[in-house]
Design an enzyme around this catalytic site. Structure first.
Site, mmCIF file in Angstrom:
data_model
loop_
_atom_site.group_PDB
_atom_site.id
_atom_site.type_symbol
_atom_site.label_atom_id
_atom_site.label_comp_id
_atom_site.label_asym_id
_atom_site.label_seq_id
_atom_site.Cartn_x
_atom_site.Cartn_y
_atom_site.Cartn_z
ATOM 1 C CG ASP A 1 -3.487 -1.508 -3.159
ATOM 2 O OD1 ASP A 1 -4.550 -1.944 -2.890
ATOM 3 O OD2 ASP A 1 -3.049 -2.073 -4.335
ATOM 4 C CB THR A 2 -4.134 4.477 -0.496
ATOM 5 O OG1 THR A 2 -4.210 4.888 -2.070
ATOM 6 C CG2 THR A 2 -3.773 6.036 0.100
ATOM 7 C CB VAL A 3 -1.825 3.227 4.417
ATOM 8 C CG1 VAL A 3 -1.272 1.904 4.025
ATOM 9 C CG2 VAL A 3 -0.599 4.341 4.304
ATOM 10 C CG MET B 1 -1.826 -1.000 1.328
ATOM 11 S SD MET B 1 -3.454 -0.607 0.407
ATOM 12 C CE MET B 1 -4.602 -2.034 0.713
#
Length: 527
Positions: free
Chosen positions: A348-350, A58
């Site tokens: 995708d990422t946080v 991510m």
């Protein structure tokens, strides 16, 4: 109130300080910083650094960051920590090689990593503890090992073919020739060395000297045009946030090249509908959400770019009169048929949000874009490079056309809501292109339909694609049938749509309420 006969999670309440992240180890690291007297920004950096290790699919230090910050009073502050294209980047060269877009898994998609510069600039202005203290947990997990959690393991398995393409990446992320299963201990020792050097010597140790030289060698060995000068020139910016008023509250976003303006436009469109009268999760409610999103995404794809390259102004896009005009295209009885291809996708990422004991709120997001980014790993430094340049257009007449030193249109977007100038909601919704519709959904559900914060995040999601609407399996069958009757073509999403973290602040009582998306591994912690 949720039905306690069914599995689920309750919102978390506190009156002191709170943190919500997509990973429990990051939540704990950030929480400890708050207990030691650190600021909300200190905690956000510590948590983000841990996620850059334990959620490698991510995020990472080879990516970018954005932030919104709000104190007890005073204006909301925005920070743009997104990197630029290399100074020798060339759209014409890619077109000459037959490409119609920037290949997502190629070195040409690698833009300069802005996260480390961003962490230090934000820390210098809003931090109090030493950076070495903030990076200590991340260094410890990278060197000593971290257990792979469930959602991380799932994503890792799906990325095996991507990771297997390059020797260095395969060696680190596919030990024993396969992705680690849940509970496996994984280590990134070279990344630990790099983080330790950064903690001791500061950001120049990343953007100049041996680390930068190694990163340049790696990129150029894969055919990149990146230079040492490109790395040394990286610099994020404090910028004025953009905002729209929505039913008596102000919703803030980072300005373009960030796509946050897309969510603001959706809210302007939604304002003309009586959301409060609609049953939450009903086909009528979802239909309005889908149609406003389609209009806003179409605008985004035509107009959004690095701010200096845009041909339509932010004020024009956020004009309530323009929203009124566009809204006339939406019928309550039938899906629109004149919206062209949107080309939307999840990635995708946080995200992390923190509120400290002084009620300073931080909304912070960090990403390498696609799953494991470009898939290009610098073996000497452990840095995995993002592929954010895929978001560029190769059309020379498009505002978002790839150009040397230009920032691409960027999907990751922290959110902040204020009331009478004070923060009442710090939140983010992850998932690439899904983020604007996800943020508009949460705001409309919490403030329009008065759902609880956790309830709003848990609710089944939909996402318009090219000619089809992706739906989560949790959408009831009767609602699906009603949406089809309205003319929507539906497809069950392969993956859960996005993820979210949020903290709501009751300014009168001092109560903090936090929620964490079950679509991720994360959690809320407070004291």
């Amino acid at each position: 109130m949720r039905d306690f006969h069914f599995p689920g999670r309750s919102a978390v309440h506190s009156t002191n300080a709170m943190v919500a992240t997509s990973h429990p180890l990051a939540t704990e690291a950030a929480m400890q910083i708050l207990r030691e007297g650190g600021t909300a920004m200190d905690a956000a950096i510590a948590g983000s650094a841990v996620m850059a290790v334990v959620e490698p699919q991510m995020t990472g230090i080879g990516g970018d960051c954005f932030a919104l910050l709000a104190g007890r009073s005073g204006p909301v502050v925005a920070f743009n920590g997104s990197g630029r294209a290399a100074s020798a980047a060339s759209a014409a060269r890619l077109r000459d090689h037959g490409h119609t877009d920037v290949p997502i898994d190629s070195v040409h998609a690698v833009t300069m990593p802005g996260a480390i510069d961003g962490w230090f600039r934000l820390h210098a202005r809003f931090g109090s503890l030493e950076m070495a203290r903030l990076l200590r947990p991340a260094i410890g997990y990278a060197r000593g090992g971290y257990p792979v959690h469930a959602r991380v393991a799932r994503d890792w398995t799906r990325a095996q073919a991507h990771l297997a393409k390059r020797d260095a990446t395969r060696a680190l992320f596919l030990p024993a020739g396969r992705s680690p299963s849940e509970g496996t201990i994984h280590r990134q020792e070279r990344l630990a060395d790099t983080l330790d050097l950064i903690a001791r010597k500061g950001p120049r140790a990343f953007y100049e000297g041996e680390v930068a030289e190694a990163m340049v060698r790696t990129l150029r060995s894969h055919g990149g045009v990146h230079t040492a000068e490109d790395f040394s020139a990286v610099a994020g910016d404090f910028v004025d946030p953009i905002a729209t008023d929505h039913h008596g509250r102000t919703v803030h976003q980072v300005p373009p090249n960030n796509q946050g303006i897309t969510a603001l436009m959706m809210l302007n469109l939604l304002e003309g509908f009586d959301i409060a009268s609609m049953r939450p999760g009903s086909a009528a409610r979802l239909h309005v959400e889908i149609e406003t999103a389609r209009l806003a995404y179409a605008m985004r794809d035509r107009q959004l770019a690095d701010l200096a390259s845009m041909t339509v102004g932010v004020d024009d896009i956020l004009s309530k009169s323009w929203a009124d005009e566009l809204r006339r295209r939406i019928s309550p009885d039938r899906a629109m048929t004149d919206i062209g291809p949107l080309g939307l996708r999840t990635s995708d990422t946080v995200y992390i949000t923190v509120v400290d004991r002084d009620l300073n709120a931080v909304s912070f997001i960090n990403s390498i874009f696609d799953s494991f980014g470009s898939g290009i790993l610098c073996p000497e430094t452990g840095v995995l490079f993002q592929n954010r340049g895929h978001s560029f257009s190769l059309d020379p007449d498009h505002p978002n056309a790839m150009m040397p030193g230009k920032r691409p249109m960027h999907t990751i977007m922290p959110g902040m809501v204020t009331e009478n100038g004070r923060p009442v909601l710090s939140f983010g919704v992850m998932g690439g292109d899904y983020q604007p519709i996800g943020q508009a959904r949460v705001i409309a559900d919490v403030f329009g339909q008065r759902l609880g914060l956790q309830e709003a995040i848990d609710a089944p999601r939909v996402f318009p694609q090219d000619g089809v609407v992706e739906v989560e399996r949790s959408v009831p069958s009767g609602v699906l049938s009603d949406l089809e009757d309205l003319g929507h073509k539906l497809r069950v999403a392969n993956d859960p749509l996005g993820g979210a973290q949020a903290i709501r602040i009751d300014r009168d009582s001092g109560l903090l309420t936090g929620a964490s998306d079950p679509r991720k591994d994360g959690q809320v912690a407070a004291y």
